[in-house]
Enzyme design. Structure first.
Site, PDB file in Angstrom:
ATOM      1  N   GLY A  80       2.332  -5.776 -13.751  1.00 47.93           N
ATOM      2  CA  GLY A  80       1.536  -4.546 -13.155  1.00 47.93           C
ATOM      3  C   GLY A  80       0.346  -4.042 -14.106  1.00 47.93           C
ATOM      4  O   GLY A  80       0.679  -4.063 -15.356  1.00 47.93           O
ATOM      5  N   GLY A  90       4.474 -10.911  -2.018  1.00 46.81           N
ATOM      6  CA  GLY A  90       4.072 -11.659  -3.258  1.00 46.81           C
ATOM      7  C   GLY A  90       4.939 -12.724  -4.012  1.00 46.81           C
ATOM      8  O   GLY A  90       5.979 -12.707  -3.244  1.00 46.81           O
ATOM      9  N   ARG A  91       4.831 -12.961  -5.300  1.00 46.22           N
ATOM     10  CA  ARG A  91       5.706 -13.726  -5.840  1.00 46.22           C
ATOM     11  C   ARG A  91       7.258 -13.266  -5.780  1.00 46.22           C
ATOM     12  O   ARG A  91       8.056 -13.936  -5.672  1.00 46.22           O
ATOM     13  CB  ARG A  91       5.230 -13.972  -7.438  1.00 46.22           C
ATOM     14  CG  ARG A  91       3.770 -14.552  -7.566  1.00 46.22           C
ATOM     15  CD  ARG A  91       3.478 -14.453  -9.035  1.00 46.22           C
ATOM     16  NE  ARG A  91       2.196 -14.679  -9.397  1.00 46.22           N
ATOM     17  CZ  ARG A  91       1.391 -13.860  -9.494  1.00 46.22           C
ATOM     18  NH1 ARG A  91       1.257 -12.689  -8.901  1.00 46.22           N
ATOM     19  NH2 ARG A  91      -0.087 -14.556  -9.706  1.00 46.22           N
ATOM     20  N   ARG A  98      -0.752  -6.853   3.219  1.00 54.90           N
ATOM     21  CA  ARG A  98      -2.260  -6.856   3.566  1.00 54.90           C
ATOM     22  C   ARG A  98      -2.508  -8.107   4.450  1.00 54.90           C
ATOM     23  O   ARG A  98      -3.407  -8.201   5.210  1.00 54.90           O
ATOM     24  CB  ARG A  98      -3.192  -7.265   2.394  1.00 54.90           C
ATOM     25  CG  ARG A  98      -3.458  -5.888   1.596  1.00 54.90           C
ATOM     26  CD  ARG A  98      -4.074  -6.051   0.387  1.00 54.90           C
ATOM     27  NE  ARG A  98      -3.332  -6.938  -0.586  1.00 54.90           N
ATOM     28  CZ  ARG A  98      -3.718  -7.485  -1.560  1.00 54.90           C
ATOM     29  NH1 ARG A  98      -5.061  -7.358  -2.114  1.00 54.90           N
ATOM     30  NH2 ARG A  98      -2.930  -8.250  -2.324  1.00 54.90           N
ATOM     31  N   ARG A 119       1.059 -14.049   5.882  1.00 52.50           N
ATOM     32  CA  ARG A 119       1.393 -15.382   5.286  1.00 52.50           C
ATOM     33  C   ARG A 119       2.358 -16.382   5.850  1.00 52.50           C
ATOM     34  O   ARG A 119       2.871 -16.944   5.203  1.00 52.50           O
ATOM     35  CB  ARG A 119       1.768 -14.685   3.828  1.00 52.50           C
ATOM     36  CG  ARG A 119       0.871 -13.860   2.951  1.00 52.50           C
ATOM     37  CD  ARG A 119       1.467 -13.653   1.691  1.00 52.50           C
ATOM     38  NE  ARG A 119       1.110 -14.850   0.914  1.00 52.50           N
ATOM     39  CZ  ARG A 119       1.928 -15.282  -0.008  1.00 52.50           C
ATOM     40  NH1 ARG A 119       2.957 -14.606  -0.466  1.00 52.50           N
ATOM     41  NH2 ARG A 119       1.871 -16.120  -0.977  1.00 52.50           N
ATOM     42  N   HIS A 150      14.119   1.125 -14.857  1.00 51.06           N
ATOM     43  CA  HIS A 150      13.000   0.215 -15.005  1.00 51.06           C
ATOM     44  C   HIS A 150      13.421  -0.845 -15.781  1.00 51.06           C
ATOM     45  O   HIS A 150      12.565  -1.250 -16.676  1.00 51.06           O
ATOM     46  CB  HIS A 150      11.579   0.840 -15.401  1.00 51.06           C
ATOM     47  CG  HIS A 150      10.558   0.237 -14.585  1.00 51.06           C
ATOM     48  ND1 HIS A 150       9.295   0.615 -14.754  1.00 51.06           N
ATOM     49  CD2 HIS A 150      10.346  -1.253 -14.437  1.00 51.06           C
ATOM     50  CE1 HIS A 150       8.186  -0.322 -14.484  1.00 51.06           C
ATOM     51  NE2 HIS A 150       8.893  -1.451 -14.183  1.00 51.06           N
ATOM     52  N   ILE A 151      14.058  -1.875 -15.153  1.00 54.41           N
ATOM     53  CA  ILE A 151      14.619  -2.940 -15.947  1.00 54.41           C
ATOM     54  C   ILE A 151      14.511  -4.357 -15.366  1.00 54.41           C
ATOM     55  O   ILE A 151      15.313  -5.266 -15.805  1.00 54.41           O
ATOM     56  CB  ILE A 151      16.327  -2.708 -16.412  1.00 54.41           C
ATOM     57  CG1 ILE A 151      17.063  -2.496 -15.330  1.00 54.41           C
ATOM     58  CG2 ILE A 151      16.252  -1.648 -17.675  1.00 54.41           C
ATOM     59  CD1 ILE A 151      18.720  -2.686 -15.583  1.00 54.41           C
TER      60      ILE A 151
HETATM   61  C1  GLV Z   1       6.910  -4.415 -14.781  1.00 54.83           C
HETATM   62  O1  GLV Z   1       7.415  -3.485 -13.916  1.00 54.83           O
HETATM   63  C2  GLV Z   1       5.879  -5.044 -14.992  1.00 54.83           C
HETATM   64  O2  GLV Z   1       4.934  -4.531 -14.079  1.00 54.83           O
HETATM   65  O3  GLV Z   1       5.751  -6.131 -15.538  1.00 54.83           O
END
Ligand code: GLV
Length: 327
Positions: A81, A159-160, A182, A185, A294-295
């Site tokens: 991100g 997405g991925r 969006r 697919r 956030h792990i």
């Molecule tokens: C984690 O949230 C990243 O965007 O790599």
């Protein structure tokens, strides 16, 4: 004889050990460390650097770019991100941006499935019962959660990472799998392999899914995409999961929806707004809300791979070559 280092690179926090050793071994780089990890120290330290090794927690905005000045050639983030980076401003200044897609996809998808099971099967409450001594005799209904098989799934952003989550959920015999994003697919090979189907309407996806999983990027369009009206449209027993970015969900609206009796199946969040979330936050008062700090990509092998890719991008940007992964 002292060798002149060609490039000054701002680094606020250490990388995982192998990647940090690699960075420290690069002859051309002089690592510039701020006096501490505060924003003020980062701003003071960034003057005339050539590169910034960036992490999610640190904003790379106009103020920092101004302070860095015209020497700055590349911002290389150790993340997929890049919503913490002012991309337009970097582009206007000809500063390259590198990020780390792909190498964290599996770890993040694994975490999403783990969080889903933990939420659906009430791991946080069950662990509390063990630790707090409220674990009594076995009874048929105590700590019963939701079974995953045959539950309809709605993925926001295929997405991925979304695809890898879908693949794993298929192995858990979940479905039907649908997604919103969006683009339709459905013709894409991997989407066909998991049998996911496009749903053009987000309200419809929310109204008709047992399990909702947010896996899209945070952009101006997706910020606060998931608001109270959307949450009010869900089935009462639905489960909501977010492994993307906290501010895709309007968090106050989520609290309101929980108070209205929504998401009785649970809410699993690996991301919140802000991070870290205060331990006093109202969200944590709900038994069925499972929050992780956030792990998603926090497996050591993954973090080493991310850091290595970020170093490749950094060196390429410093040397004026195309980046392996650029924004
Ligand atoms: C984690 O949230 C990243 O965007 O790599």
């Amino acid at each position: 004889m002292s060798t002149a280092r060609a490039f000054r690179v701002l680094q606020v926090r250490n990388l995982p050990p192998a990647a940090q050793a690699r960075l420290e071994g690069i002859q051309e780089i002089e690592i510039v460390r701020p006096r501490d990890t505060s924003r003020a120290a980062m701003l003071d330290a960034c003057e005339s650097v050539d590169g910034v090794l960036s992490l999610l927690a640190e904003k790379i905005d106009r103020e920092l770019l101004d302070r860095a000045g015209p020497t700055l050639k590349v911002v290389s983030t150790v993340s997929v991100g890049y919503d913490h980076i002012d991309v337009a401003e970097c582009k206007a200044r000809n500063i390259k941006i590198g990020n780390t897609p792909d190498v964290l996809t599996d770890a993040t998808a694994d975490l999403a499935v783990g969080l889903l099971i933990a939420t659906a099967r009430r791991f946080p409450e069950a662990l509390r019962a063990v630790h707090e001594g409220t674990w009594g005799k076995w009874t048929p209904t105590w700590m019963c959660g939701t079974q995953l098989q045959n539950k309809s799934v709605g993925i926001v952003g295929l997405g991925r990472i979304g695809i890898e989550i879908a693949l794993r959920l298929k192995a858990f015999k979940m479905g039907p799998l649908r997604y919103w994003g969006r683009q339709n697919r459905d013709g894409h090979e991997q989407v066909q392999a998991v049998g996911a189907k496009y749903c053009a309407s987000l309200p419809e996806l929310f109204a008709t899914s047992d399990i909702l999983i947010v896996a899209c990027a945070l952009t101006p369009e997706t910020r606060h995409l998931i608001d109270l009206p959307l949450m009010q449209a869900t089935r009462d027993h639905a489960i909501l999961l977010n492994v993307a970015r906290g501010s895709i969900i309007k968090q106050d609206d989520l609290v309101a929806a929980l108070k209205e009796g929504k998401f009785q199946g649970g809410v699993g969040l690996d991301v919140t707004d802000p991070e870290p979330l205060s331990p006093q936050h109202e969200l944590l008062q709900f038994d069925r809300v499972c929050v992780l700090p956030h792990i998603g990509s926090a497996a050591l092998e993954t973090r080493e791979a991310m850091a290595n890719l970020a170093l490749d991008n950094l060196m390429q940007g410093l040397q004026g070559r195309p980046l392996t992964c650029s924004v």
